[in-house]
Design a protein around this motif. Structure first.
Motif, mmCIF file in Angstrom:
data_model
loop_
_atom_site.group_PDB
_atom_site.id
_atom_site.type_symbol
_atom_site.label_atom_id
_atom_site.label_comp_id
_atom_site.label_asym_id
_atom_site.label_seq_id
_atom_site.Cartn_x
_atom_site.Cartn_y
_atom_site.Cartn_z
ATOM 1 N N UNK A 205 16.801 -23.352 11.040
ATOM 2 C CA UNK A 205 16.262 -22.427 12.029
ATOM 3 C C UNK A 205 17.360 -21.569 12.637
ATOM 4 N N UNK A 206 17.028 -20.317 12.859
ATOM 5 C CA UNK A 206 17.936 -19.356 13.470
ATOM 6 C C UNK A 206 17.190 -18.562 14.532
ATOM 7 N N UNK A 207 17.940 -17.813 15.324
ATOM 8 C CA UNK A 207 17.328 -16.873 16.257
ATOM 9 C C UNK A 207 18.363 -15.837 16.666
ATOM 10 N N UNK A 208 17.893 -14.615 16.828
ATOM 11 C CA UNK A 208 18.760 -13.513 17.250
ATOM 12 C C UNK A 208 19.119 -13.670 18.715
ATOM 13 N N UNK A 209 20.355 -13.341 19.069
ATOM 14 C CA UNK A 209 20.899 -13.670 20.381
ATOM 15 C C UNK A 209 20.082 -13.082 21.539
ATOM 16 N N UNK A 210 19.597 -11.859 21.420
ATOM 17 C CA UNK A 210 18.811 -11.285 22.517
ATOM 18 C C UNK A 210 17.484 -12.016 22.688
ATOM 19 N N UNK A 211 16.899 -12.475 21.583
ATOM 20 C CA UNK A 211 15.667 -13.254 21.677
ATOM 21 C C UNK A 211 15.922 -14.611 22.325
ATOM 22 N N UNK A 212 17.055 -15.219 21.987
ATOM 23 C CA UNK A 212 17.427 -16.490 22.617
ATOM 24 C C UNK A 212 17.585 -16.307 24.121
ATOM 25 N N UNK A 213 18.242 -15.231 24.517
ATOM 26 C CA UNK A 213 18.434 -14.971 25.942
ATOM 27 C C UNK A 213 17.099 -14.800 26.657
ATOM 28 N N UNK A 214 16.175 -14.099 26.032
ATOM 29 C CA UNK A 214 14.853 -13.916 26.635
ATOM 30 C C UNK A 214 14.122 -15.244 26.751
ATOM 31 N N UNK A 215 14.285 -16.119 25.750
ATOM 32 C CA UNK A 215 13.639 -17.436 25.805
ATOM 33 C C UNK A 215 14.208 -18.272 26.950
ATOM 34 N N UNK A 216 15.538 -18.242 27.111
ATOM 35 C CA UNK A 216 16.154 -18.978 28.207
ATOM 36 C C UNK A 216 15.665 -18.428 29.545
ATOM 37 N N UNK A 217 15.602 -17.108 29.665
ATOM 38 C CA UNK A 217 15.105 -16.496 30.895
ATOM 39 C C UNK A 217 13.667 -16.906 31.168
ATOM 40 N N UNK A 218 12.884 -17.026 30.117
ATOM 41 C CA UNK A 218 11.490 -17.455 30.241
ATOM 42 C C UNK A 218 11.405 -18.856 30.851
ATOM 43 N N UNK A 219 12.283 -19.750 30.404
ATOM 44 C CA UNK A 219 12.302 -21.112 30.945
ATOM 45 C C UNK A 219 12.817 -21.111 32.384
ATOM 46 N N UNK A 220 13.811 -20.290 32.663
ATOM 47 C CA UNK A 220 14.321 -20.177 34.031
ATOM 48 C C UNK A 220 13.205 -19.768 34.987
ATOM 49 N N UNK A 221 12.387 -18.824 34.573
ATOM 50 C CA UNK A 221 11.352 -18.282 35.458
ATOM 51 C C UNK A 221 10.095 -19.132 35.507
ATOM 52 N N UNK A 222 9.744 -19.787 34.386
ATOM 53 C CA UNK A 222 8.437 -20.453 34.332
ATOM 54 C C UNK A 222 8.463 -21.866 33.768
ATOM 55 N N UNK A 223 9.624 -22.383 33.391
ATOM 56 C CA UNK A 223 9.681 -23.704 32.765
ATOM 57 C C UNK A 223 9.271 -24.834 33.699
ATOM 58 N N UNK A 224 8.672 -25.858 33.120
ATOM 59 C CA UNK A 224 8.220 -27.015 33.901
ATOM 60 C C UNK A 224 9.353 -28.017 34.068
ATOM 61 N N UNK A 225 9.476 -28.646 35.225
ATOM 62 C CA UNK A 225 10.507 -29.664 35.431
ATOM 63 C C UNK A 225 10.362 -30.812 34.431
ATOM 64 N N UNK A 226 11.484 -31.285 33.897
ATOM 65 C CA UNK A 226 11.474 -32.402 32.969
ATOM 66 C C UNK A 226 10.929 -32.079 31.598
ATOM 67 N N UNK A 227 10.753 -30.804 31.291
ATOM 68 C CA UNK A 227 10.160 -30.372 30.026
ATOM 69 C C UNK A 227 11.246 -29.827 29.101
ATOM 70 N N UNK A 228 11.120 -30.116 27.808
ATOM 71 C CA UNK A 228 12.057 -29.630 26.800
ATOM 72 C C UNK A 228 11.369 -28.542 25.987
ATOM 73 N N UNK A 229 12.111 -27.471 25.679
ATOM 74 C CA UNK A 229 11.557 -26.356 24.915
ATOM 75 C C UNK A 229 12.488 -26.004 23.760
ATOM 76 N N UNK A 230 11.967 -26.066 22.538
ATOM 77 C CA UNK A 230 12.697 -25.583 21.373
ATOM 78 C C UNK A 230 12.630 -24.062 21.311
ATOM 79 N N UNK A 231 13.695 -23.463 20.819
ATOM 80 C CA UNK A 231 13.718 -22.027 20.553
ATOM 81 C C UNK A 231 14.094 -21.822 19.093
ATOM 82 N N UNK A 232 13.334 -21.006 18.387
ATOM 83 C CA UNK A 232 13.633 -20.665 16.996
ATOM 84 C C UNK A 232 12.701 -19.544 16.569
ATOM 85 N N UNK A 233 13.132 -18.794 15.572
ATOM 86 C CA UNK A 233 12.245 -17.780 15.012
ATOM 87 C C UNK A 233 11.012 -18.467 14.426
#
Length: 334
Positions: A205-233
């Protein structure tokens, strides 16, 4: 929302700051690479306790740790971060999964080709990059001896944090320059890029850096406490197909060829962080369905566009040289 980022100036962190535009973003970093946030606090990670009062006065809503290297590293900042922010987010890696330990040759077991969701088994062997003896301090990769995201995750999850597991990240400015070895061969007009059979079929699995950054920002803004989120294309491909996609961007007309098993010592995927004993029959594929379903994440940059941007950035940066001695010798014998 006010966000504090530990390490917001690197390859991924700088893009996270940009992805959080419109929010009040503060970065805490050493200042060695130049702050990308107008609100940068200078300080060493190991000395964060000295800045506790200052950080507490910020009144941040979320603290994001971009770079917890291991359990001790995570615990060293957690005491402060818990008093600074009501929500925590930590960046981790798909290297925590059991299949990654098998890829490195550190854990036994049959090949695994299925997608790893967030409940997939984790490695039992800790610090998987450590060898029989420590790397010398002069080795630029000596930090890998102390790298393991599993204990870092354990510390953060115990504190109720959200955790983001990343795949292999590519993009302009990639410090590992994962495309450079293939591009060098294409620019030099090599007639073939040789891989052993397992390496050619390997899926990762891979992901482009700007997409990864957006995914991290998504978790920062809306992620649930104690929850794990995979990121990949949403779709991954074999190493052969990945190289062919790079070739289409530069117009290289050679072939990705399979070398016999006797040539495995050199005919392997050009990924320097993987050791010579890596077992490429183990695919490292992440299921990113959760972050899409629960947080509504969608990549802002298409995979072809991200790859094209990365290729052109690598070419502008100048490519490292490659020693073709073994390849030339093999091609004369083949």
């Amino acid at each position: 929302m006010r966000v504090l980022i530990l390490g917001g100036t690197g390859f991924i962190g700088a893009r996270v700051v940009h992805a959080l535009r419109g929010h009040d973003v503060w970065t805490y970093e050493r200042g060695q690479t130049g702050g990308v946030s107008p609100t940068t606090l200078r300080g060493d990670r190991a000395e964060i306790a000295r800045h506790r009062d200052r950080l507490e006065r910020l009144g941040v809503d979320v603290a994001l740790d971009m770079m917890p290297r291991n359990g001790a590293d995570a615990r060293g900042v957690l005491d402060v971060l818990r008093s600074v922010a009501p929500r925590l987010v930590a960046v981790s890696s798909g290297s925590v999964y059991r299949v990654f330990g098998r890829l490195l040759g550190r854990e036994a077991g049959p090949p695994e080709h299925t997608l790893c969701d967030e409940q997939a088994p984790l490695r039992t062997c800790l610090f998987p990059y450590r060898g029989a003896s420590p790397r010398p301090a002069s080795d630029p990769r000596c930090w890998l001896d102390d790298y393991d995201k599993i204990p870092a995750e354990e510390a953060y999850l115990a504190a109720g944090a959200s955790v983001v597991r990343l795949p292999m990240v590519y993009g302009p400015g990639d410090p590992d320059r994962r495309l450079a070895g293939y591009l060098r061969r294409m620019v030099d007009g090599r007639r073939a890029i040789w891989l052993h059979a397992a390496g050619a079929a390997w899926m990762n699995s891979r992901s482009y850096v700007e997409n990864v950054a957006e995914a991290i920002a998504c978790v920062v803004l809306r992620g649930a406490p104690g929850r794990v989120y995979n990121v990949a294309e949403p779709e991954d491909c074999s190493e052969r197909v990945w190289i062919e996609r790079i070739a289409r961007v530069v117009g290289w007309g050679g072939e990705v060829a399979v070398a016999p098993a006797s040539e495995q010592a050199w005919a392997r995927p050009a990924i320097e962080e993987l050791p010579p004993e890596a077992r490429f029959e183990h695919h490292v594929r992440l299921d990113s369905g959760r972050i899409r379903r629960e947080l509504g994440f969608i990549e802002p940059v298409t995979a072809p566009e991200g790859l094209e941007r990365t290729v052109h950035a690598e070419l502008r940066a100048g490519l490292p040289s490659v020693d073709y001695t073994r390849e030339d010798d093999f091609e004369r014998r083949a």
